[in-house]
Design an enzyme around this catalytic site. Structure first.
Site, PDB file in Angstrom:
ATOM      1  N   ASP A   1     -14.966   2.402   9.478  1.00  0.00           N
ATOM      2  CA  ASP A   1     -14.097   2.571   8.390  1.00  0.00           C
ATOM      3  C   ASP A   1     -12.463   3.097   8.850  1.00  0.00           C
ATOM      4  OD1 ASP A   1     -13.113   3.057   5.686  1.00  0.00           O
ATOM      5  OD2 ASP A   1     -15.332   3.375   5.181  1.00  0.00           O
TER       6      ASP A   1
ATOM      7  N   HIS B   1     -10.923  -1.650   4.940  1.00  0.00           N
ATOM      8  CA  HIS B   1     -11.493  -0.467   5.534  1.00  0.00           C
ATOM      9  C   HIS B   1     -11.483  -0.597   7.092  1.00  0.00           C
ATOM     10  CE1 HIS B   1     -12.202   1.984   1.848  1.00  0.00           C
ATOM     11  NE2 HIS B   1     -12.919   0.667   1.332  1.00  0.00           N
TER      12      HIS B   1
ATOM     13  N   GLU C   1     -13.422  -2.931  -1.473  1.00  0.00           N
ATOM     14  CA  GLU C   1     -12.053  -2.479  -1.653  1.00  0.00           C
ATOM     15  C   GLU C   1     -11.353  -3.203  -0.595  1.00  0.00           C
ATOM     16  OE1 GLU C   1     -13.041   1.619  -3.279  1.00  0.00           O
ATOM     17  OE2 GLU C   1     -13.165   1.518  -1.313  1.00  0.00           O
TER      18      GLU C   1
END
Ligand code: ACM
Ligand code: ZN
Length: 493
Positions: A162, A226, A290
């Protein structure tokens, strides 16, 4: 719970079995209790001896093979003189063992006599732990795996890369260890960093431990968003070339993989192959959530890629990348899983048929994916599957972003009424997710996980009426006490 009730197996087991008949008497488990098994179950019997503190040898506890039961199905018969677990698969035999372990744990080694016939409703009964924002020790992961298996869960989704850290060793790419695995702790002035890679030995240890408990391990390698930690290590994989940092803040960042960059694809080809070797189970989660497209709009390489591939919008670059990364997963004999944003921008490229979609933005990803013929894992953040959310809408509670009440989890279903029968048929099951931006310790993780994870386990094993589940909260807290787990004991909503 009064003493009378506490002697009945039907009042003690959670998840509640499909069928249970209480009988007179009890079997007292002790150190001299012996365990034997039909040949297919020798390994489960070894695990049983270790977990129950008993000896191999005689037939006080007997694991018996039979033909014709379902994959994870078991029968359990406890009398005053013997415990017999019957199953067709190791998975079934192990679930029988879990029932015995729970009775022993919750009732001081006295197993109330009973007859059980049991099997799970959903195949995919999972939980996700974010080990990037907070680095959890292998000991703690093992503790969670053991508890999860006790309550019938069978999938561990290990979130390993991440913005705030990369946790999987990748040979030949030294900056993964030197840079991507460490985040600068800017709130201190002494230059300290946070986090590290798990070693290959630790990764093997976690899997062996999970497999002994019939749990499949799914590593997640995030793409194309990410990825700040990776870009800090290899800035050339980003659109601007950096510099980038392993993020010390939480959020969604515009720094994503440059879709026009072949060197980035070369890295992932190597990294996915190495991950496929380090992890023996059939799945690799490729992330997908995202991912802002701002950098792609400004980047000549991304624009060139779009032109060459005949893509008309930046959002189609995500599906182009999903297809490329999925192909790498396939090349290594594994099946890809992606968060529900993989469904966006797919007009030009489509998606690989076998891509499993994990629905997290409510249930709409699950509806859409199943309509398009994809298998689905439900973990909607709107109805109780996000365990980083507060237990209660109160400033006094720890947690992040939202609220997932016990009431919501207690009545959760992976197949809500909005799904038609065909869609329901594509749903493998569900997962509870624990993101750890605001989790500072394993104890805090426990508090957020329990008793929600137990309630979710019930709904995936043998769905009950929510109110009936809530009537058993005292029992769940008792289990947590026996298992040395911190847990939430407040209001259900
Ligand atoms: C997610 O919660 N961003 C999958
Ligand atoms: Zn780019």
């Amino acid at each position: 719970m009064n003493t009378h009730q506490s002697l009945r197996a039907s009042d003690l087991l959670f998840p509640v079995p499909r069928s249970i008949e209480d009988r007179e008497g009890a079997y007292r488990l002790h150190r001299t209790t012996t365990i034997a098994a039909s040949p297919p179950f020798e390994g489960v019997a070894d695990t049983a001896a270790a977990l129950l503190g008993c000896k191999r040898g005689g037939e006080d506890i007997l694991f018996k093979y039979t033909e014709g039961l379902d994959d994870e199905e078991y029968r359990l018969s406890i009398s005053k003189v013997q415990v017999v677990i019957t199953a067709t698969t190791k998975r079934g035999a192990f679930h029988g063992l879990s029932a015995v372990r729970k009775l022993a744990l919750i009732n001081d080694a006295i197993l109330p006599a009973c007859k059980i016939s049991d099997k799970p409703t959903f195949i995919w009964r999972g939980f996700m732990l974010d080990c990037c924002r907070h680095f959890f020790s292998v000991d703690f992961i093992k503790k969670l795996l053991d508890v999860a298996s006790l309550f019938g869960l069978n999938r561990f989704h290990w979130h390993l890369t991440d913005d705030q850290g990369w946790r999987i060793p990748i040979d030949g790419w030294p900056n993964i260890q030197e840079v991507a695995s460490r985040r600068t702790e800017l709130q201190y002035t002494d230059g300290r960093t946070y986090g590290r890679l798990y070693t290959k030995e630790e990764i093997a240890e976690v899997q062996a431990y999970a497999h002994d408990r019939q749990i499949i391990v799914i590593p997640e390698v995030e793409t194309p968003g990410h990825v700040s930690a990776l870009l800090a290590a290899y800035p050339e994989f980003g659109c601007t070339g950096g510099p980038y940092e392993v993020q010390d803040r939480w959020g969604i960042f515009n720094e994503v993989l440059c879709a026009g960059n072949d060197a980035m694809l070369t890295f992932f080809e190597d990294a996915i192959a190495q991950v496929a070797t380090l992890f023996s189970d059939p799945y690799i989660h490729i992330g997908g959530d995202e991912c802002p497209q701002d950098a792609w709009e400004q980047c000549p390489k991304c624009q060139a890629r779009m032109k060459n591939e005949g893509l008309t919008e930046e959002r189609q670059l995500q599906s182009w990348l999903t297809s490329r990364i999925s192909a790498m997963v396939h090349a290594n004999g594994k099946q890809p899983i992606g968060w529900d944003e993989v469904l966006d921008g797919t007009e030009a490229m489509g998606l690989p048929d076998d891509l499993i979609v994990q629905s997290w933005q409510g249930i709409r990803g699950g509806l859409e994916a199943s309509r398009r013929g994809h298998q689905v894992i439900m973990s909607p953040n709107t109805v109780g599957c996000y365990f980083d959310y507060r237990h209660l809408d109160s400033e006094e509670e720890m947690g992040n972003l939202g609220v997932s009440t016990l009431t919501q989890v207690a009545s959760f279903t992976p197949t809500p009424p909005e799904m038609d029968e065909k869609a329901k048929g594509m749903v493998l099951g569900a997962q509870g997710n624990l993101w750890t931006e605001r989790v500072l310790s394993a104890r805090q993780a426990e508090y957020l996980l329990f008793p929600r994870l137990q309630l979710l386990a019930q709904q995936l094993w043998n769905p009950q009426d929510g109110d009936d589940n809530l009537k058993r909260l005292d029992l769940l807290v008792q289990y947590c006490e026996k298992l040395d787990l911190h847990c939430y004991r407040g209001a259900a909503k």
